[in-house]
Design an enzyme around this catalytic site. Sequence first.
Site, short mmCIF file in Angstrom:
data_model
loop_
_atom_site.label_atom_id
_atom_site.label_comp_id
_atom_site.label_asym_id
_atom_site.label_seq_id
_atom_site.Cartn_x
_atom_site.Cartn_y
_atom_site.Cartn_z
N HIS A 95 0.84 -1.21 0.00
CA HIS A 95 0.00 0.00 0.00
C HIS A 95 0.87 1.26 0.00
O HIS A 95 0.55 2.24 -0.68
CB HIS A 95 -0.92 0.00 1.23
CG HIS A 95 -1.79 -1.21 1.32
ND1 HIS A 95 -2.81 -1.47 0.44
CD2 HIS A 95 -1.79 -2.25 2.20
CE1 HIS A 95 -3.41 -2.61 0.76
NE2 HIS A 95 -2.81 -3.10 1.83
N ASN A 377 7.54 18.56 17.12
CA ASN A 377 7.90 17.21 16.72
C ASN A 377 8.41 17.18 15.27
O ASN A 377 9.32 16.41 14.94
CB ASN A 377 6.69 16.28 16.87
CG ASN A 377 7.04 14.84 16.57
OD1 ASN A 377 7.77 14.20 17.32
ND2 ASN A 377 6.51 14.32 15.48
N ARG A 380 12.03 18.05 15.12
CA ARG A 380 12.90 16.99 15.64
C ARG A 380 13.03 15.81 14.70
O ARG A 380 14.03 15.09 14.74
CB ARG A 380 12.36 16.49 16.99
CG ARG A 380 12.49 17.48 18.13
CD ARG A 380 12.24 16.79 19.46
NE ARG A 380 10.90 16.23 19.53
CZ ARG A 380 9.85 16.86 20.05
NH1 ARG A 380 10.00 18.08 20.54
NH2 ARG A 380 8.67 16.28 20.10
N HIS A 387 19.45 17.87 13.39
CA HIS A 387 18.84 18.10 14.71
C HIS A 387 19.74 17.61 15.83
O HIS A 387 19.87 18.27 16.87
CB HIS A 387 17.48 17.40 14.78
CG HIS A 387 16.91 17.38 16.17
ND1 HIS A 387 17.10 16.32 17.04
CD2 HIS A 387 16.17 18.30 16.85
CE1 HIS A 387 16.50 16.59 18.19
NE2 HIS A 387 15.94 17.77 18.10
N SER A 418 19.81 28.25 13.16
CA SER A 418 19.29 27.53 12.00
C SER A 418 18.76 28.49 10.94
O SER A 418 19.01 28.30 9.75
CB SER A 418 18.18 26.57 12.45
OG SER A 418 17.67 25.84 11.37
N HIS A 422 20.40 28.89 7.16
CA HIS A 422 19.55 28.64 5.99
C HIS A 422 19.50 29.87 5.08
O HIS A 422 19.61 29.74 3.85
CB HIS A 422 18.13 28.27 6.43
CG HIS A 422 17.98 26.83 6.81
ND1 HIS A 422 18.33 26.35 8.06
CD2 HIS A 422 17.50 25.76 6.12
CE1 HIS A 422 18.08 25.05 8.13
NE2 HIS A 422 17.59 24.67 6.96
#
Length: 518
Positions: A95, A377, A380, A387, A418, A422
Amino acid sequence: MEVERLISKKLQLKRKAEHLKSDLMRQFDSQVLEFMDSLIEESASLEPAPVPAVFSPLSDKERSKLRHLQGSSQGQGKQFLVRRSLLDELFEVNHIRTIYHMFIALLILFILSTLVVDFIDEGRLVLDFDLLVYVFGQFPLVVITWICMFLSVLVVPYSLFHTWASHYHESSHGTLWSLILGSLFLLYQGLGLGFLPTFVVVKNSFPPASCFIIILEQVRLMMKAHSYIRENVPKVLALAKDKSSSSPVSPLIPQLSHYIYFLFAPTLIYRDKYPRNPVIRWSYVASKLLQVLGCLFYAYYVFVRLCIPQFRSISQQLFDLRAMVLCVFNSILPGVLVLFLAFFAFLHCWLNAFAEMLRFADRMFYKDWWNSTSFANYYRTWNVVVHDWLYYYVYCDFLWMSKKRFRAAGMLLVFTMSAVVHEYILAICFGFFYPVLFCLFMCFGMMFNFILHDRRKGPIWNVIMWTALFLGQGVIICLYSQEWYAQRYCPLQEPSFLELLKPRSWSCHLQTNPAVDS
């Protein structure tokens, strides 16, 4: 009739029982897997760090002291385990693999549409890849620059640490010795790895993809050099503090082969030893590299079919709210496709290919970020490799220096670093300063990190996370693409510093003669 009704009810009950059984088995399997993963991690954290055989012969007393020193440096950090990448496991389910097939079908449609349109416009099949040739231009110079960067990282950090560790234990001026060599290392990080590659890129006007190769490698090598020094210095300092110790310092200096392996390994956390697989599956390596190549052509067709036709003309239009809203929503589809391609090509295929060639067994380069119900979350789990570096060397070290009193400030420091890195990468590679990504990181990223936190559970929060992620990708693709074409349609002859900071797309509609076509 009653018999037929009874049979139909039995069939319904049987189907319900089968559904209930499958649901229970899925829940049971997921809970068992979570329990086993947590059990493995806890058991690994309880195991003492092994002492490499190359350090013997040492006495039992010295060996126990060495274990203690290594454990104080590495035992509380990241634990490397034998783990497969999550997508490799998921693709074994038919699937899930069907979704992968859908993306392949979409690529085929992109190719067909491009060929058909070119045939209608030109009267023949046009099989040129001018965009790919342009973005990867000056590739020989890119290779030479990378070799110089790699050789410098191979020689300078290792030599400085070896010199410092060999003399620190015996020197009566250890602090001065540390200050001198530490300053040399920081000078090398800032000048040798920081300024010189950037100067080469800007001076030679590298095209975007070639520039990304050098700048991303620059950042990666700087992070690896920092990790190597950060993980090994505490062991030497701990040995020097132990006045009663007569252990030699040489076992604490990693072998050069360990350092070379670390420079190529798909991790930013240094260890003397990593879990290794017994064999190399070259067929797996070839499949992953072919998938990287496929993602490259996929991105090419996304830009050719969805981005270039739209932004080539929109950059000459009046900058107003309506045009901006339409631009953002029209950019969501290519933005999401580019996000998926970047994730799959780099975090899954590229890192797994190098991990397989090096027999690197810990393949947890990402987690199930697509199931996130909070942006905390998501941050992370999206890129575990980066991370981990930010968590252990920025957040944890900041808490150690502040004695765990400013956790919010530590989180702010991680977000700021960060965001700055970037934006630095995009500014150098695109050739203009337009801090869209920085603002998204520092404003919306920080806000969503506290609003959509880990206590948010349920499907609705996953929907909200995906909606915000899609919208953010649309904003990034829209604004940076507009600015890219505006820089070429409306070049400034002798711009001042303030004019360089002002986005050119805000006023480019005043000029209509394009200078560059792509």
